[in-house]
Design a protein around this motif. Sequence first.
Motif, mmCIF file in Angstrom:
data_model
loop_
_atom_site.group_PDB
_atom_site.id
_atom_site.type_symbol
_atom_site.label_atom_id
_atom_site.label_comp_id
_atom_site.label_asym_id
_atom_site.label_seq_id
_atom_site.Cartn_x
_atom_site.Cartn_y
_atom_site.Cartn_z
ATOM 1 N N ASN A 127 51.810 -0.563 27.788
ATOM 2 C CA ASN A 127 51.091 -0.641 29.209
ATOM 3 C C ASN A 127 52.208 -0.087 30.305
ATOM 4 O O ASN A 127 51.724 0.383 31.293
ATOM 5 C CB ASN A 127 50.941 -2.167 29.232
ATOM 6 C CG ASN A 127 49.850 -2.810 28.844
ATOM 7 O OD1 ASN A 127 48.838 -1.893 28.261
ATOM 8 N ND2 ASN A 127 49.827 -3.920 28.467
ATOM 9 N N GLY A 135 58.457 -6.041 33.478
ATOM 10 C CA GLY A 135 57.436 -7.276 33.100
ATOM 11 C C GLY A 135 56.336 -7.103 32.397
ATOM 12 O O GLY A 135 55.250 -8.123 32.710
ATOM 13 N N THR A 136 55.952 -5.732 31.948
ATOM 14 C CA THR A 136 54.819 -5.782 31.362
ATOM 15 C C THR A 136 54.489 -6.288 29.921
ATOM 16 O O THR A 136 55.616 -6.506 29.443
ATOM 17 C CB THR A 136 54.466 -4.073 31.072
ATOM 18 O OG1 THR A 136 55.555 -3.531 30.443
ATOM 19 C CG2 THR A 136 54.359 -3.338 32.634
ATOM 20 N N TYR A 137 53.247 -6.501 29.510
ATOM 21 C CA TYR A 137 53.379 -7.281 28.163
ATOM 22 C C TYR A 137 53.775 -6.309 27.237
ATOM 23 O O TYR A 137 54.298 -6.752 26.022
ATOM 24 C CB TYR A 137 51.996 -7.548 28.090
ATOM 25 C CG TYR A 137 51.805 -8.938 28.873
ATOM 26 C CD1 TYR A 137 52.429 -10.225 28.853
ATOM 27 C CD2 TYR A 137 50.749 -8.720 30.126
ATOM 28 C CE1 TYR A 137 52.165 -11.317 29.834
ATOM 29 C CE2 TYR A 137 50.680 -9.685 30.957
ATOM 30 C CZ TYR A 137 51.182 -11.095 30.760
ATOM 31 O OH TYR A 137 50.803 -12.036 31.405
ATOM 32 N N THR A 138 53.455 -5.123 27.154
ATOM 33 C CA THR A 138 53.623 -4.188 26.053
ATOM 34 C C THR A 138 54.137 -2.800 26.643
ATOM 35 O O THR A 138 54.158 -2.526 27.762
ATOM 36 C CB THR A 138 52.412 -3.778 25.389
ATOM 37 O OG1 THR A 138 51.543 -3.046 26.127
ATOM 38 C CG2 THR A 138 51.754 -5.287 24.790
ATOM 39 N N THR A 139 55.001 -2.236 25.541
ATOM 40 C CA THR A 139 55.420 -0.997 25.911
ATOM 41 C C THR A 139 54.405 -0.104 26.252
ATOM 42 O O THR A 139 54.756 0.778 27.337
ATOM 43 C CB THR A 139 56.462 -0.550 25.006
ATOM 44 O OG1 THR A 139 57.370 -1.476 24.443
ATOM 45 C CG2 THR A 139 57.172 0.867 25.063
ATOM 46 N N GLU A 191 60.340 -4.556 29.598
ATOM 47 C CA GLU A 191 60.770 -5.773 29.435
ATOM 48 C C GLU A 191 61.193 -5.959 30.970
ATOM 49 O O GLU A 191 60.778 -7.134 31.523
ATOM 50 C CB GLU A 191 61.797 -6.134 28.624
ATOM 51 C CG GLU A 191 62.208 -7.587 28.639
ATOM 52 C CD GLU A 191 63.150 -7.807 27.515
ATOM 53 O OE1 GLU A 191 64.027 -8.574 27.894
ATOM 54 O OE2 GLU A 191 63.154 -7.268 26.522
ATOM 55 N N ASP A 205 61.299 0.060 25.520
ATOM 56 C CA ASP A 205 61.006 -1.223 25.282
ATOM 57 C C ASP A 205 61.747 -2.163 26.522
ATOM 58 O O ASP A 205 61.298 -2.986 26.910
ATOM 59 C CB ASP A 205 61.524 -1.806 24.014
ATOM 60 C CG ASP A 205 60.497 -1.179 22.825
ATOM 61 O OD1 ASP A 205 59.460 -0.817 23.053
ATOM 62 O OD2 ASP A 205 61.169 -0.902 21.674
#
Length: 127
Positions: free
Chosen positions: A68, A62-66, A59, A55
Amino acid sequence: MTPTLRVVLIVVSILTTFMIMRKIRQSKLQIEDSIFWLGFSSILIVFSIFPGLPDLLAELAGTYTTANFIYLAVIFLLIVKMFHMSIKQSQLETKVKDLAQKIALDENERGKEAQTSVKKVVSQKNE
């Protein structure tokens, strides 16, 4: 990440590590190639022991979800591995070509030597 998934990841990663070590002992896998797979197993173990780490990395990336981030990281690692394998394959193809040429030249030289010795024998018999 659920505790069950964490346990499964740890067990599968440890089994994979043991399988890699067994293949190295049986001389079916070179140490250079096994380093990649051991590192991959280690990353899975670290991610399952510390589930907040993916996680945090997602972050930071800069990805939206873990998920991804993990897909992106795995795809990147596999592309790097494929590039490394392509380099090794090219080197091996060059070595095979060089060896085939050397063998052909050696056989040609032996053929000439055989012809020369046959001519000598024939000329000695004719004398």
